[in-house]
Design a protein around this motif. Structure first.
Motif, PDB file in Angstrom:
ATOM      1  N   THR A 123      -0.499   9.696   2.686  1.00  0.00           N
ATOM      2  CA  THR A 123       0.608   9.419   3.713  1.00  0.00           C
ATOM      3  C   THR A 123       0.098   8.897   5.058  1.00  0.00           C
ATOM      4  O   THR A 123       0.804   7.901   5.396  1.00  0.00           O
ATOM      5  N   LEU A 124      -0.758   9.420   5.612  1.00  0.00           N
ATOM      6  CA  LEU A 124      -1.442   8.821   7.043  1.00  0.00           C
ATOM      7  C   LEU A 124      -1.956   7.610   6.712  1.00  0.00           C
ATOM      8  O   LEU A 124      -1.926   6.654   7.570  1.00  0.00           O
ATOM      9  N   ALA A 125      -2.718   7.274   5.548  1.00  0.00           N
ATOM     10  CA  ALA A 125      -3.257   6.242   5.337  1.00  0.00           C
ATOM     11  C   ALA A 125      -2.385   5.210   5.187  1.00  0.00           C
ATOM     12  O   ALA A 125      -2.585   3.743   5.230  1.00  0.00           O
ATOM     13  N   SER A 126      -1.194   5.229   4.679  1.00  0.00           N
ATOM     14  CA  SER A 126      -0.123   4.293   4.392  1.00  0.00           C
ATOM     15  C   SER A 126       0.347   3.703   5.707  1.00  0.00           C
ATOM     16  O   SER A 126       0.956   2.615   5.759  1.00  0.00           O
ATOM     17  N   THR A 127       0.101   4.333   6.868  1.00  0.00           N
ATOM     18  CA  THR A 127       0.628   3.775   8.061  1.00  0.00           C
ATOM     19  C   THR A 127      -0.286   2.624   8.474  1.00  0.00           C
ATOM     20  O   THR A 127      -0.020   1.866   9.586  1.00  0.00           O
ATOM     21  N   GLY A 128      -1.541   2.392   7.971  1.00  0.00           N
ATOM     22  CA  GLY A 128      -2.560   1.276   8.378  1.00  0.00           C
ATOM     23  C   GLY A 128      -3.438   1.859   9.357  1.00  0.00           C
ATOM     24  O   GLY A 128      -4.227   1.124   9.864  1.00  0.00           O
ATOM     25  N   LEU A 129      -3.257   3.266   9.846  1.00  0.00           N
ATOM     26  CA  LEU A 129      -4.385   3.828  10.750  1.00  0.00           C
ATOM     27  C   LEU A 129      -5.812   3.844  10.206  1.00  0.00           C
ATOM     28  O   LEU A 129      -6.176   3.956   8.930  1.00  0.00           O
ATOM     29  N   PRO A 130      -6.717   3.344  11.143  1.00  0.00           N
ATOM     30  CA  PRO A 130      -8.180   3.242  10.462  1.00  0.00           C
ATOM     31  C   PRO A 130      -8.584   5.032  10.208  1.00  0.00           C
ATOM     32  O   PRO A 130      -8.135   5.875  10.748  1.00  0.00           O
ATOM     33  N   LEU A 147       0.869  -1.068  -0.175  1.00  0.00           N
ATOM     34  CA  LEU A 147       0.019  -0.097   0.103  1.00  0.00           C
ATOM     35  C   LEU A 147       0.966   1.192  -0.031  1.00  0.00           C
ATOM     36  O   LEU A 147       0.589   2.238  -0.660  1.00  0.00           O
ATOM     37  N   ALA A 148       2.033   1.399   0.659  1.00  0.00           N
ATOM     38  CA  ALA A 148       2.801   2.322   0.813  1.00  0.00           C
ATOM     39  C   ALA A 148       3.518   2.570  -0.434  1.00  0.00           C
ATOM     40  O   ALA A 148       3.528   3.967  -0.899  1.00  0.00           O
ATOM     41  N   ALA A 149       3.698   1.486  -0.957  1.00  0.00           N
ATOM     42  CA  ALA A 149       4.520   1.931  -2.449  1.00  0.00           C
ATOM     43  C   ALA A 149       3.403   2.249  -3.461  1.00  0.00           C
ATOM     44  O   ALA A 149       3.783   3.213  -4.258  1.00  0.00           O
TER      45      ALA A 149
END
Length: 339
Positions: free
Chosen positions: A119-126, A89-91
């Motif tokens: 950028t924040l979504a790439s961390t996996g945070l809900p 996902l981050a890539a």
């Protein structure tokens, strides 16, 4: 350091504390990175690893310290499949951010905000936790090009290093949105912001306004933007649904371009040529004839005043006669009644 824990948990804590001492790391308070390294250095079943995290978090709770086991990086370390999904996902997100425009109004404003959301979504945070983030919850990492995110329920995480592989700087993404917030703090005018971003020179047109940004502010970090580039007058956070839609559209390649709405075109009035005024050729003697006609009329109307006076006199005489007649009839009726 002796920590008061149940006897059954002392072995786990001692193992973790000895490992931290050997690697010159702090056991209390421990960072999430230290906990991840500890778990990788001591492989075990998933149940055992989770038990270790619970014990280490309990020790931190006892001293009112943030528990390292609540970090998203620790969750990823326990779930290899999840960690792989987050890396992919981050890539993908890194490639999307790299293609976002850096000029044009209001496209560039949406691009700056959406880049931070991705950028924040790439961390996996809900998405609900991303929507609830305040300005003070996100800080730039000191040592590496990454962002540290602290949520209201003591969950903290760092942005993925996979973003750097796509030549995306999380710090720069964060800085560009902070410049917008700082500009709004100094000049709360959408028109002025549009003019400033219209003078784009390598994306540095708002650099000087970063000093107006307060990193300890408690206002929402991410806010809605309408199609004209206006943000709410009162700081309003994006909803989790809105953030989910933004991330999904970018991942699916369906993100809108956010072009400036054009003013409704007005149809030009038809060029109607007025009808030419007909040319009238006057008789050279019209002036003399007109003067003669007016003089003749004056002679005819010279006795109008005497005629009107005679009419008025006759009207008065008729009125008096009518009154006398009515009075005589009234007198007669009264005499008959008396007899």
């Amino acid at each position: 350091m002796n920590v008061q824990l149940p006897q059954r948990d002392q072995h786990i804590w001692s193992l973790f504390a000895d490992w931290c001492t050997a690697h010159e790391r702090s056991a209390l308070a421990a960072s999430s990175e230290s906990l991840v390294r500890f778990l990788r250095a001591h492989p075990a079943t998933l149940a055992t690893q989770r038990r270790r995290i619970v014990v280490i978090d309990a020790a931190h709770h006892r001293y009112s310290l943030p528990p390292p086991g609540r970090a998203e990086t620790v969750r990823a370390a326990l779930d290899a499949a999840r960690a792989e999904r987050l890396r992919n996902l981050a890539a993908s997100i890194g490639e999307i951010i790299g293609r976002l425009p850096e000029s044009g109004w209001p496209t560039v404003l949406f691009a700056r905000r959406d880049a931070l959301i991705l950028t924040l979504a790439s961390t996996g945070l809900p998405y609900a936790q991303i929507a609830a983030l305040r300005v003070a919850d996100v800080t730039a990492h000191r040592g590496i090009d990454a962002l540290r995110v602290e949520t209201g329920n003591n969950v903290h995480t760092d942005t993925s290093p996979e973003l750097a592989g796509a030549e995306v700087s999380p710090k720069r993404v964060y800085q560009r949105w902070c410049e917008v917030l700082g500009y709004h703090e100094r000049h709360p005018s959408t028109r002025m912001l549009a003019d400033a971003l219209g003078e784009a020179v390598g994306g540095t047109e708002l650099t000087e306004y970063a000093r107006n940004f307060d990193p300890a502010d408690q206002q929402p970090l991410l806010s809605p933007i309408d199609r004209w580039g206006h943000t709410p007058l009162v700081a309003t956070p994006l909803t989790a649904r809105a953030i989910a839609d933004i991330v999904r559209m970018h991942l699916d390649g369906r993100a809108p371009t956010h072009l400036q709405p054009t003013a409704r075109s007005q149809q030009p009035e038809p060029n109607v040529t007025p009808d030419p005024v007909p040319r009238v050729v006057l008789d050279p003697g019209y002036y003399e004839r007109g003067t003669l006609a007016r003089r003749h009329a004056h002679v005819l109307l010279d006795d109008v005043d005497s005629v009107l006076a005679d009419v008025e006199t006759r009207a008065d005489s008729l009125l008096e006669a009518l009154i006398d007649s009515l009075e005589s009839e009234t007198t007669g009726v009264s005499t008959d009644t008396v007899e």
